[in-house]
Write an enzyme that holds these catalytic residues in place. Structure first.
Site, PDB file in Angstrom:
ATOM      1  N   HIS A 196       0.840  -1.209   0.000  1.00  0.00           N
ATOM      2  CA  HIS A 196       0.000   0.000   0.000  1.00  0.00           C
ATOM      3  C   HIS A 196       0.878   1.264   0.000  1.00  0.00           C
ATOM      4  O   HIS A 196       0.951   1.922  -1.021  1.00  0.00           O
ATOM      5  CB  HIS A 196      -1.016   0.024   1.150  1.00  0.00           C
ATOM      6  CG  HIS A 196      -1.893  -1.180   1.202  1.00  0.00           C
ATOM      7  ND1 HIS A 196      -2.674  -1.551   0.139  1.00  0.00           N
ATOM      8  CD2 HIS A 196      -2.092  -2.123   2.167  1.00  0.00           C
ATOM      9  CE1 HIS A 196      -3.333  -2.647   0.450  1.00  0.00           C
ATOM     10  NE2 HIS A 196      -2.993  -3.026   1.671  1.00  0.00           N
TER      11      HIS A 196
ATOM     12  N   ASP B  94      -4.936  -8.373  -3.311  1.00  0.00           N
ATOM     13  CA  ASP B  94      -5.210  -8.110  -1.897  1.00  0.00           C
ATOM     14  C   ASP B  94      -6.473  -8.819  -1.375  1.00  0.00           C
ATOM     15  O   ASP B  94      -6.444 -10.011  -1.128  1.00  0.00           O
ATOM     16  CB  ASP B  94      -5.258  -6.583  -1.685  1.00  0.00           C
ATOM     17  CG  ASP B  94      -5.199  -6.202  -0.212  1.00  0.00           C
ATOM     18  OD1 ASP B  94      -5.110  -7.097   0.642  1.00  0.00           O
ATOM     19  OD2 ASP B  94      -5.232  -4.999   0.098  1.00  0.00           O
TER      20      ASP B  94
END
Ligand SMILES: [Zn+2]
Length: 451
Positions: free
Chosen positions: A268, A319
Site C-alpha cells: 500500500h 489483496d
C-alpha cells in the site's frame, strides 16, 4: 519440447514478430525471431510474459461482495475489517483450501503466474492450536499446487492490536503468535514449500500496528535474503496513530528503524510525503499497490508519478480479492491518477504507451518483490507466459503497445486465451483445466460458510 508460434511476442527487449518459442520442460529453450512457422507449431496471435500478483489474502475471496452495504454513516476500512474477522472466524482448513483454489484459478485465468500469499489465518476456530502449526499454510500450498500457480508464501507475524504492543483482540486469536511459535511456523512453511516447483518463503510482519520494534527486528532476521512484506500507511487513521506513538509517520519510522532494502515490499504505502517517496526509492524496496482493494476500502491514492520520477519500483496485488482482474488493477492504477490530477496518460514513460509502462513496471516489480527469477521472455527463463486473443472487438487490428492498451483499458474480458506456468499450459480458451472441479468444491465451502 513444445514449440509455439506467435505473430507478435513481447520479449525482454521489446516487441518481436514471427516468433518460434521453444519450451523444454519448465524453461524457455530458445526464441527464434523473424522465422516462418513449422508444421506442428502451436499458433498464437500474441504472447506476453505473465505477471506476478504480489499481495493476496486468498480466504477473503469467499466474502467478496458481502460488504457493500453501508452499516453506518462512517463505514470505512475498520468496519469492513470487523466483517472480515467474523467471516474468518468460522473457516475450516478444508474451506480455506477450497476458497484459495478458486481464487488462484481465477488469478491464472486473469493472466497471473505467481501469487504472494500474505497468510495470517493460522490457528483453529477460537485460536485453538492445530497439532501441525502449518495446518492452514499447508492448505494454501495445496491450493497453489492443485491449480499450478507459483507460490511465494508469506507467513504473517501478528501479535498486537495497535501501536505500542497493545494486546490482541479476541477477533485476532486465529492470527497471533509469539516469536518462538512464529519461528516454528516459518520452518514448517519452508518444509511445505520445498515440495513445490519455484516456491519461495518470505516473512511478513503484518504492520507496524501488529508488531513491536523488537519483534520486527527478530522477524526480519529470521530468513536472511528472503522477501519481507509489510502492510504500511494504508489508512490515515494508521498514520495518525503512528505519529501519536512514535512522533513520526509509518514509512518514515520504518526507513529510520529497519534495514529496508530490495528484499522489502511495502504494501500500500498509500499515505506518503515527498521525503518518504524518495526514501523508499533510494532503499531499493518495492511498493505493493492494490488499486481495486484500495478503492473498495476507501484507502486513498498512491502518488505513482512522483514515485516513478524518483526511480521507485512497484508491483500490483489483488489483496482482498474482491475482484480478481489483472487488467482491472492496472487500469484503475492509471485511472485513479487521471481522476485526481485531471489529465490523461499519467503513467506513460520513456516513449512507451501507458499500458506498456504499467505492464513492464508490474512485471519487474512483482517478480522482484516475490523472490522470483527476473521476469520476461528470454532464453533460459522460466516459461511463464500468456497468449492473448485478438478475436475480441476491442483487440481488432491491434499491434505493439496498442495490444496491451486495448487489453487493459478497452476490453470487457475474453482476451486472455492460454496461460503457461513453468512450461505447463494451465488455461486454454480462457478456462483453467480444472475449473469445474475447483468451482464445485468452492461452491460447497461457501454454502457451508453462508448457512
Ligand atoms: Zn493486505
Amino acid at each position: 519440447m513444445t514449440v509455439l508460434y506467435a505473430e507478435n511476442l513481447l520479449s525482454a527487449e521489446g516487441w518481436v514478430k514471427s516468433v518460434r518459442l521453444l519450451v523444454a520442460g519448465q524453461r524457455i529453450a530458445d526464441i527464434q525471431v523473424g522465422v516462418p512457422a513449422e508444421p506442428g507449431d502451436e499458433r498464437h496471435a500474441v504472447i506476453v510474459p505473465a505477471l506476478s500478483n504480489l499481495h493476496s489474502h486468498a480466504f477473503q475471496r469467499g466474502m467478496a461482495g458481502l460488504a457493500e452495504v453501508r452499516g453506518s454513516s462512517t463505514d470505512n476500512f475498520w468496519s469492513w475489517r470487523e466483517l472480515m474477522y467474523r467471516f474468518a472466524s468460522r473457516m475450516s482448513p478444508e474451506q480455506l483450501e477450497a476458497i484459495a483454489a478458486q481464487a488462484y484459478m481465477e488469478m491464472l485465468e486473469a493472466g497471473f503466474c505467481r501469487v504472494g500469499e500474505f497468510h495470517y489465518l493460522h490457528h483453529d476456530i477460537d485460536g485453538r492450536r492445530f497439532a501441525d502449526p502449518g495446518e492452514m499454510a499447508a492448505r494454501i500450498v495445496r491450493a497453489a499446487g492443485m491449480t499450478g500457480l507459483h507460490l511465494t508464501l508469506l507467513p504473517v507475524f501478528y501479535a498486537h492490536s495497535s501501536f505500542g504492543g497493545k494486546a490482541p483482540s479476541p477477533a485476532q486469536n486465529r492470527f497471533v503468535h509469539d516469536l518462538d511459535g512464529y519461528a516454528r511456523l516459518v520452518d514448517r512453511c519452508r518444509e511445505l514449500v520445498a515440495t513445490t516447483s519455484h516456491g519461495v518463503v518470505g516473512v511478513a510482519p503484518h504492520s507496524l500496528r501488529a508488531v513491536t520494534p523488537e519483534e520486527l527486528d527478530r522477524v526480519v532476521r529470521l530468513l536472511p535474503g528472503a522477501p519481507v512484506h509489510i502492510h504500511i500507511a494504508e489508512q490515515l487513521g494508521e498514520v495518525r496513530d503512528c505519529v501519536a506513538w512514535a512522533g513520526s509517520r509509518p514509512v518514515r519510522w520504518l526507513l529510520d528503524h529497519a534495514p529496508v532494502d530490495p528484499r522489502w515490499c511495502l504494501v500500500h504505502a498509500t499515505h506518503i510525503d515527498r521525503d518518504e517517496i524518495a526514501g523508499i526509492a533510494r532503499s531499493g524496496a518495492s511498493v505493493g499497490l492494490c488499486p481495486v482493494t484500495e478503492a473498495n476500502l476507501g484507502d486513498g491514492i498512491f502518488p505513482v508519478l512522483e514515485f516513478l520520477a524518483e526511480g521507485g519500483r512497484f508491483g500490483v496485488g489483488t489483496d482482498s480479492n474482491v475482484c480478481i482482474s489483472l487488467a482491472g488493477e492496472l487500469s484503475l492504477l492509471e485511472y485513479s491518477q487521471r481522476l485526481s490530477r485531471k489529465v490523461r496518460n499519467v503513467v506513460s514513460l520513456g516513449g512507451h504507451s501507458t499500458g506498456m509502462t504499467l505492464y513492464r513496471q508490474a512485471l519487474d516489480g512483482g517478480a522482484r518483490s516475490l523472490g522470483a527469477a527476473p521476469a520476461g521472455l528470454a532464453e533460459g527463463a522460466v516459461a511463464d507466459f500468456v497468449s492473448l486473443s485478438l478475436d475480441e472487438p476491442a483487440m481488432e487490428c491491434r499491434v505493439g503497445d496498442a495490444v496491451l492498451d486495448s487489453w487493459l483499458f478497452a476490453s470487457t474480458g475474453g482476451v486472455v486465451d492460454s496461460v503457461w506456468v513453468g512450461g505447463e499450459k494451465l488455461v486454454e480458451g480462457g478456462r483453467h483445466r480444472h475449473r469445474d472441479r475447483v468451482r464445485s468444491v468452492y461452491s460447497k465451502a461457501i454454502r457451508e460458510l453462508c448457512a
